[in-house]
Design a protein around this motif. Structure first.
Motif, PDB file in Angstrom:
ATOM      1  N   UNK A  84       0.832  -1.203   0.000  1.00 27.19           N
ATOM      2  CA  UNK A  84       0.000   0.000   0.000  1.00 27.19           C
ATOM      3  C   UNK A  84       0.868   1.254   0.000  1.00 27.19           C
ATOM      4  N   UNK A  85       1.934   1.253   0.762  1.00 21.61           N
ATOM      5  CA  UNK A  85       2.843   2.397   0.804  1.00 21.61           C
ATOM      6  C   UNK A  85       3.497   2.616  -0.552  1.00 21.61           C
ATOM      7  N   UNK A  86       3.884   1.543  -1.223  1.00 25.56           N
ATOM      8  CA  UNK A  86       4.483   1.665  -2.561  1.00 25.56           C
ATOM      9  C   UNK A  86       3.507   2.273  -3.557  1.00 25.56           C
ATOM     10  N   UNK A  87       2.255   1.819  -3.524  1.00 29.84           N
ATOM     11  CA  UNK A  87       1.239   2.340  -4.449  1.00 29.84           C
ATOM     12  C   UNK A  87       0.991   3.825  -4.189  1.00 29.84           C
ATOM     13  N   UNK A  88       0.850   4.189  -2.910  1.00 29.29           N
ATOM     14  CA  UNK A  88       0.628   5.600  -2.580  1.00 29.29           C
ATOM     15  C   UNK A  88       1.816   6.457  -2.988  1.00 29.29           C
ATOM     16  N   UNK A  89       3.006   5.991  -2.735  1.00 33.11           N
ATOM     17  CA  UNK A  89       4.211   6.721  -3.107  1.00 33.11           C
ATOM     18  C   UNK A  89       4.256   6.940  -4.614  1.00 33.11           C
ATOM     19  N   UNK A  90       3.994   5.899  -5.376  1.00 32.59           N
ATOM     20  CA  UNK A  90       4.004   5.994  -6.838  1.00 32.59           C
ATOM     21  C   UNK A  90       2.942   6.978  -7.316  1.00 32.59           C
ATOM     22  N   UNK A  91       1.755   6.897  -6.729  1.00 35.54           N
ATOM     23  CA  UNK A  91       0.645   7.747  -7.146  1.00 35.54           C
ATOM     24  C   UNK A  91       0.903   9.214  -6.842  1.00 35.54           C
ATOM     25  N   UNK A  92       1.459   9.504  -5.683  1.00 32.72           N
ATOM     26  CA  UNK A  92       1.644  10.889  -5.277  1.00 32.72           C
ATOM     27  C   UNK A  92       2.846  11.550  -5.938  1.00 32.72           C
ATOM     28  N   UNK A  93       3.817  10.809  -6.395  1.00 34.73           N
ATOM     29  CA  UNK A  93       5.022  11.386  -6.990  1.00 34.73           C
ATOM     30  C   UNK A  93       4.934  11.572  -8.503  1.00 34.73           C
ATOM     31  N   UNK A  94       3.983  10.967  -9.139  1.00 32.65           N
ATOM     32  CA  UNK A  94       3.866  11.063 -10.594  1.00 32.65           C
ATOM     33  C   UNK A  94       2.526  11.675 -10.963  1.00 32.65           C
ATOM     34  N   UNK A  95       2.569  12.608 -11.894  1.00 33.04           N
ATOM     35  CA  UNK A  95       1.342  13.220 -12.376  1.00 33.04           C
ATOM     36  C   UNK A  95       0.930  12.549 -13.673  1.00 33.04           C
ATOM     37  N   UNK A  96      -0.378  12.375 -13.895  1.00 32.95           N
ATOM     38  CA  UNK A  96      -0.836  11.778 -15.150  1.00 32.95           C
ATOM     39  C   UNK A  96      -0.390  12.607 -16.346  1.00 32.95           C
ATOM     40  N   UNK A  97      -0.026  11.945 -17.423  1.00 31.40           N
ATOM     41  CA  UNK A  97       0.494  12.639 -18.610  1.00 31.40           C
ATOM     42  C   UNK A  97      -0.565  13.459 -19.318  1.00 31.40           C
ATOM     43  N   UNK A  98      -1.834  13.143 -19.128  1.00 27.32           N
ATOM     44  CA  UNK A  98      -2.880  13.895 -19.820  1.00 27.32           C
ATOM     45  C   UNK A  98      -3.344  15.133 -19.039  1.00 27.32           C
ATOM     46  N   UNK A  99      -2.717  15.405 -17.884  1.00 21.51           N
ATOM     47  CA  UNK A  99      -3.043  16.598 -17.116  1.00 21.51           C
ATOM     48  C   UNK A  99      -4.203  16.428 -16.154  1.00 21.51           C
ATOM     49  N   UNK A 100      -4.815  15.268 -16.105  1.00 22.03           N
ATOM     50  CA  UNK A 100      -5.928  15.057 -15.184  1.00 22.03           C
ATOM     51  C   UNK A 100      -5.409  14.937 -13.745  1.00 22.03           C
ATOM     52  N   UNK A 101      -6.309  14.985 -12.815  1.00 19.93           N
ATOM     53  CA  UNK A 101      -5.922  14.840 -11.422  1.00 19.93           C
ATOM     54  C   UNK A 101      -5.729  13.364 -11.085  1.00 19.93           C
ATOM     55  N   UNK A 102      -5.134  13.116  -9.953  1.00 18.79           N
ATOM     56  CA  UNK A 102      -4.936  11.749  -9.506  1.00 18.79           C
ATOM     57  C   UNK A 102      -6.239  11.064  -9.160  1.00 18.79           C
ATOM     58  N   UNK A 103      -7.190  11.801  -8.685  1.00 21.21           N
ATOM     59  CA  UNK A 103      -8.406  11.235  -8.132  1.00 21.21           C
ATOM     60  C   UNK A 103      -9.523  11.477  -9.079  1.00 21.21           C
TER      61      UNK A 103
END
Length: 97
Positions: A78-97
């Motif tokens: 879970x920590x790995x997934x959260x870390x990956x999600x919070x450090x990278x922004x989607x390439x299409x400019x959308x939000x994470x959520x």
């Protein structure tokens, strides 16, 4: 009645439906060859589930495979997934959520 309901269910697990169909086909008196052809199974499948049903009725119709333990602790994954999600922004400019 419960087995018939399981075979008509659209949300039941495929394996459970297959086992229910097997028991109903045996009850109808269909041959092993017919069952093996329709369910695409072998004689071991028929023997295993029919004997479990005869000895334990519906209680015996669950798979006894315990599964396997996770390769890493769930908290670490879970920590790995959260870390990956919070450090990278989607390439299409959308939000994470």
């Amino acid at each position: 009645m419960k087995l018939l309901t399981a075979t008509r269910s659209r949300t039941a697990r495929v394996a459970d439906v297959r086992r229910a169909k097997l028991i109903l086909m045996l009850e109808e008196g269909q041959s092993r060859d017919t069952i093996m052809q329709r369910l695409e199974c072998d004689s071991r499948f028929i023997s295993r589930w029919s004997s479990r049903f005869l000895s334990e009725r519906l209680a015996g119709m669950y798979a006894r495979h315990p599964g396997r333990a996770p390769k890493q602790p769930p908290a670490k994954l879970e920590a790995r997934v959260l870390n990956y999600t919070l450090r990278r922004k989607p390439s299409d400019g959308s939000t994470h959520w």
